[in-house]
Design a protein around this motif. Structure first.
Motif, mmCIF file in Angstrom:
data_model
loop_
_atom_site.group_PDB
_atom_site.id
_atom_site.type_symbol
_atom_site.label_atom_id
_atom_site.label_comp_id
_atom_site.label_asym_id
_atom_site.label_seq_id
_atom_site.Cartn_x
_atom_site.Cartn_y
_atom_site.Cartn_z
ATOM 1 N N ARG A 29 0.810 -1.219 0.000
ATOM 2 C CA ARG A 29 0.000 0.000 0.000
ATOM 3 C C ARG A 29 0.845 1.271 0.000
ATOM 4 O O ARG A 29 0.493 2.253 -0.648
ATOM 5 C CB ARG A 29 -0.910 0.022 1.232
ATOM 6 N N MET A 30 1.932 1.257 0.741
ATOM 7 C CA MET A 30 2.691 2.484 0.946
ATOM 8 C C MET A 30 3.913 2.601 0.034
ATOM 9 O O MET A 30 4.477 3.687 -0.091
ATOM 10 C CB MET A 30 3.164 2.579 2.411
ATOM 11 N N GLY A 31 4.295 1.492 -0.573
ATOM 12 C CA GLY A 31 5.470 1.510 -1.430
ATOM 13 C C GLY A 31 6.692 0.955 -0.731
ATOM 14 O O GLY A 31 6.854 1.088 0.488
ATOM 15 N N GLU A 32 7.563 0.329 -1.528
ATOM 16 C CA GLU A 32 8.761 -0.309 -0.972
ATOM 17 C C GLU A 32 9.646 0.698 -0.238
ATOM 18 O O GLU A 32 10.107 0.449 0.878
ATOM 19 C CB GLU A 32 9.554 -0.969 -2.100
ATOM 20 N N GLY A 33 9.891 1.847 -0.871
ATOM 21 C CA GLY A 33 10.789 2.826 -0.263
ATOM 22 C C GLY A 33 10.232 3.388 1.023
ATOM 23 O O GLY A 33 10.961 3.537 2.021
ATOM 24 N N TYR A 34 8.930 3.703 1.039
ATOM 25 C CA TYR A 34 8.334 4.250 2.256
ATOM 26 C C TYR A 34 8.338 3.206 3.364
ATOM 27 O O TYR A 34 8.626 3.529 4.528
ATOM 28 C CB TYR A 34 6.909 4.724 1.992
ATOM 29 N N ALA A 35 8.011 1.975 3.021
ATOM 30 C CA ALA A 35 7.999 0.923 4.035
ATOM 31 C C ALA A 35 9.373 0.775 4.684
ATOM 32 O O ALA A 35 9.491 0.662 5.912
ATOM 33 C CB ALA A 35 7.551 -0.401 3.416
ATOM 34 N N ARG A 36 10.420 0.802 3.859
ATOM 35 C CA ARG A 36 11.760 0.655 4.418
ATOM 36 C C ARG A 36 12.104 1.855 5.306
ATOM 37 O O ARG A 36 12.712 1.700 6.366
ATOM 38 C CB ARG A 36 12.764 0.525 3.271
ATOM 39 N N ALA A 37 11.703 3.066 4.882
ATOM 40 C CA ALA A 37 11.952 4.252 5.703
ATOM 41 C C ALA A 37 11.203 4.160 7.027
ATOM 42 O O ALA A 37 11.737 4.520 8.089
ATOM 43 C CB ALA A 37 11.532 5.511 4.944
ATOM 44 N N LEU A 38 9.977 3.682 6.990
ATOM 45 C CA LEU A 38 9.178 3.526 8.212
ATOM 46 C C LEU A 38 9.863 2.573 9.176
ATOM 47 O O LEU A 38 9.993 2.863 10.380
ATOM 48 C CB LEU A 38 7.789 3.004 7.833
#
Length: 759
Positions: A587-596
């Protein structure tokens, strides 16, 4: 009974003993308002649905019981407690009857000239209200909380307090501070008699949210038609002529102008007159509306309506762009303007407006929002219960001081509480379109009405008349990642504040009407970073992946991801996004998930998205010097599953623990429709330290597709465990021995992940 005869009969005498007069007075009142008189009492208490002297049992904390009798009770309608003062020397004097009425308190003429009443009379009525609340609490759970409490000074006044939520935690002046007290002479008004008749016969019809929900849906549908037209306008090259943000702000200015004319911040019907004129000549629309908005921004003469207007300023009219519209769409705006904007319900208006402006959401306009009563349930448990408990203590202290002859000290206590109330900060760190913030503000304004009544009773100047010394939008803070939603949230809070101002004060507020407080910020509440970069593959081309909707999207990396700072607040309440842990990447995207995950290394990647808000609020509760008192969140009801539960357990069992004060493991959230069931959620409220809490479980649900659904709860007291149970904790999570929380590892059980509810 003839109304004039009734008034003369009860206002001419010198009064008498309450027990001798109250039944006769109330029976005759029933005749005046056109309702049946109370029925004879039955020897079986549960059969006494509408009687005098209804028996109840008080259950004390030590297990003992005591009996009491409600002066007049009508099941599903009200509890009425009667007292009687008497006239002597041109002012009211107390007659001790039931309860502790502080008969030794000094009698003084009312500083407001309230029919000759004095401070002792006010104490009598305040005690009677508390007795009514105690009686309502003592009713059997099967009968539920009555929507109304009525306090009656026999032959003189009735005071009305309402709580339509069925929780019994927030009875407030009804309909507001200006109208909650009804004198016998006021019964000459047919409107007053009709209101009393409904309290006796159909009290929930007086719930303002019932009427306002329909008005609000109708308006949103018309705004959706205009928004759709503007979105579909295309240039020769096929590009959209208007950006979505332009459309949203334009329509928000339109609707605020509709509101402004209905509360007469601008001349009544002036905007409707412009719209009617422009419907016949659409070329005039940008010029006339633009000139009006220019005058509203700066204050001064508006040629478009040939009148001087106040200075609104703030943020809304700094951009005065008017988008051209054809006849049909101007007609939609005109029909929306014809609605009674005093009755628009801000608690759902923001959600519906967001749906109206979002093409993806528009198809479910009005079918997918959170009924206000659900929002109230969490706001009451998080904010209003501790505030009203504090107010009860302050009021009791003030009464003791006043009874001892220290009126100045009593007034100071109440004024100090009011000052604290005006500095309280409430934050929603995922505020969406602002419904939690609005409901919190309205409930706090109702409490403020009680406080200001006490200030006046004690002979003080009403603080509300002092500019800046009242509960207002600067106290309600929001974080929202969607810029359009955050702008709507700010508008919702201001409309709600101005509605309340005009209901209780009447005159216009000081200029500028809209202060530019900037308390609602468009920002991500759980991830801050220094920018993002496209991820390139070996050939230097942007990497792509398939998102949750099957679309190919570019992949980004985030520089220096970290947790953002949250503004300080006394209470945090809200409804963070509903995304299951296994769905975050999709839902949030690979890059955002990793940043989270990099910004929150102590939280397992399988925990639900909402737990990042929950964990941050829990940390703030125990941070040294924090002003945070409580937080309350709506979460997915899968919060009790392993990885989300572990986030709670780590905080509940930490060296500096927090406790759950209230929890509902499974509760409906959005309206149910013929196409979709209501979303199910959990609610949790927490505070620092070790405390017992109230576990509330749903026992009955009805009318989930309506604006006023019925959800009945049963309550159990005790220590609430991380799996939202009371009793032995079988979750098996070891206590945290240090300040740093452990990395939680493991695999997540399969379950449903939700998109964020627009509410």
């Amino acid at each position: 009974m003839d109304i004039e005869h009734f008034i003369a009969r009860w206002t001419a005498g010198a009064g008498g003993q309450e027990r001798a007069n109250y039944a006769l007075f109330l029976s005759e009142l029933c005749s005046v308002i056109g309702v049946p008189s109370p029925e004879p009492a039955d020897h079986e208490t549960e059969l006494n649905a509408y009687v005098f002297e209804r028996a109840v049992t008080f259950r004390e904390p030590d297990g003992s019981t005591a009996r009491g009798r409600i002066d007049l009770y009508k099941r599903g309608c009200f509890v009425l407690e009667a007292k009687q003062s008497r006239l002597k020397g041109g002012r009211k004097e107390l007659i001790p009857a039931q309860g502790v009425l502080l008969p030794d308190a000094p009698v003084a003429a009312s500083p407001r000239g309230r029919g000759g009443t004095g401070r002792s009379w006010d104490i009598m009525m305040q005690n009677a209200r508390r007795q009514a609340e105690d009686y309502a609490k003592a009713l059997p759970p099967s009968e539920g909380w009555p929507p109304f409490l009525i306090v009656c000074d026999v032959g003189n006044f009735l005071e009305f307090y309402a709580d339509f939520s069925g929780q019994g935690k927030n009875y407030a002046q009804f309909p507001d501070r200006q109208g909650f007290r009804v004198a016998v002479a006021d019964l000459r008004s047919p409107n007053v008699r009709d209101r009393l008749k409904l309290i006796w016969t159909d009290p929930h019809s007086l719930d303002p949210t019932k009427r306002s929900a329909k008005v609000t849906r109708d308006i949103a549908a018309r705004l959706a038609a205009v928004s759709k037209f503007l979105e579909e306008r295309r240039a020769v090259d096929g590009r959209a002529i208007h950006a979505p943000e332009q459309i949203a702000l334009f329509l928000m200015r339109c609707l605020f102008t509709m509101f402004a004319e209905d509360v007469e911040l601008i001349p009544r019907d002036s905007f409707k007159t412009i719209l009617a004129r422009c419907k016949d000549n659409p070329d005039l629309f940008p010029r006339l509306v633009g000139q009006l908005w220019e005058a509203m921004d700066t204050g001064g003469f508006a040629y478009a309506i040939e009148a001087t207007v106040r200075r609104f300023n703030g943020y809304l009219f700094k951009d005065r762009m008017v988008l051209p519209l054809p006849k049909e769409e101007i007609g939609e705006l005109l029909e929306a303007a014809k609605a009674n904007w005093r009755e628009v319900e801000p608690a759902i208006f923001g959600t519906l407006l967001e749906q109206a402006l979002d093409p993806a959401e528009r198809r479910k306009l009005g079918a997918h929002y959170t009924p206000r009563v659900y929002v109230e349930r969490l706001v009451v448990a998080t904010i209003m219960e501790p505030l009203r408990e504090e107010w009860d203590h302050v009021r009791a202290t003030a009464e003791r001081l006043n009874a001892a002859g220290n009126g100045k000290g009593a007034l100071a206590e109440v004024q100090k509480f009011h000052a604290r109330l005006c500095e309280m900060r409430v934050m929603d760190p995922a505020c969406g379109t602002g419904n939690f913030l609005y409901v919190a503000m309205e409930m706090m304004k109702r409490l403020e009405g009680d406080v200001l009544e006490a200030v006046a009773d004690l002979g003080g100047q009403e603080a509300l008349t002092l500019e800046g010394h009242t509960i207002d939008p600067h106290q309600f803070l929001g974080l929202e990642v969607n810029p359009r939603a955050s702008a709507i949230a700010e508008l919702v809070v201001w409309i709600g504040f101005l509605q309340w101002h005009f209901r209780t004060k009447g005159g216009a507020p000081a200029e500028p009407i809209l202060k530019d407080f900037r308390t609602i910020k468009a920002m991500d509440a759980v991830v801050a970073h220094d920018g993002r970069d496209l991820v390139l593959d070996g050939s230097g081309k942007p990497e792509t992946r398939t998102d949750a909707d099957g679309n190919r999207v570019e992949v980004y990396s985030y520089r220096n991801p970290r947790r953002p700072a949250w503004p300080e607040a006394d209470y945090i309440v809200g409804n963070p996004p509903f995304v299951g842990g296994k769905d975050i990447r999709g839902r949030m995207g690979e890059g955002y998930a990793r940043a989270l995950w990099d910004a929150h290394p102590h939280i397992n990647e399988s925990a639900d998205f909402v737990m990042y808000w929950w964990d941050r609020a829990a940390e703030l509760l125990t941070r040294k010097g924090s002003r945070l008192r409580r937080f309350g969140f709506v979460t997915t009801n899968s919060i009790t599953q392993e990885f989300s539960r572990r986030v709670m357990a780590a905080r509940l069992k930490a060296k500096k623990p927090i406790s759950l004060l209230m929890a509902i493991p499974d509760h409906p959230w959005t309206k149910a429709t013929k196409d979709a069931a209501a979303v199910r959620i959990a609610m949790t409220v927490a505070a620092a330290g070790t405390h017992e809490g109230a576990l509330r479980e749903v026992t009955r649900e009805a009318e989930l597709g309506s604006d006023t659904p019925v959800v009945e709860l049963a309550e159990r007291a005790g220590t609430i465990n991380p799996d939202l149970t009371v009793g032995a904790d079988v979750t098996g999570t070891p206590p945290v021995t240090g300040q740093r929380l452990p990395l939680l590892a493991g695999r997540e059980a399969p379950r449903l992940g939700f998109h964020r509810d627009a509410c």
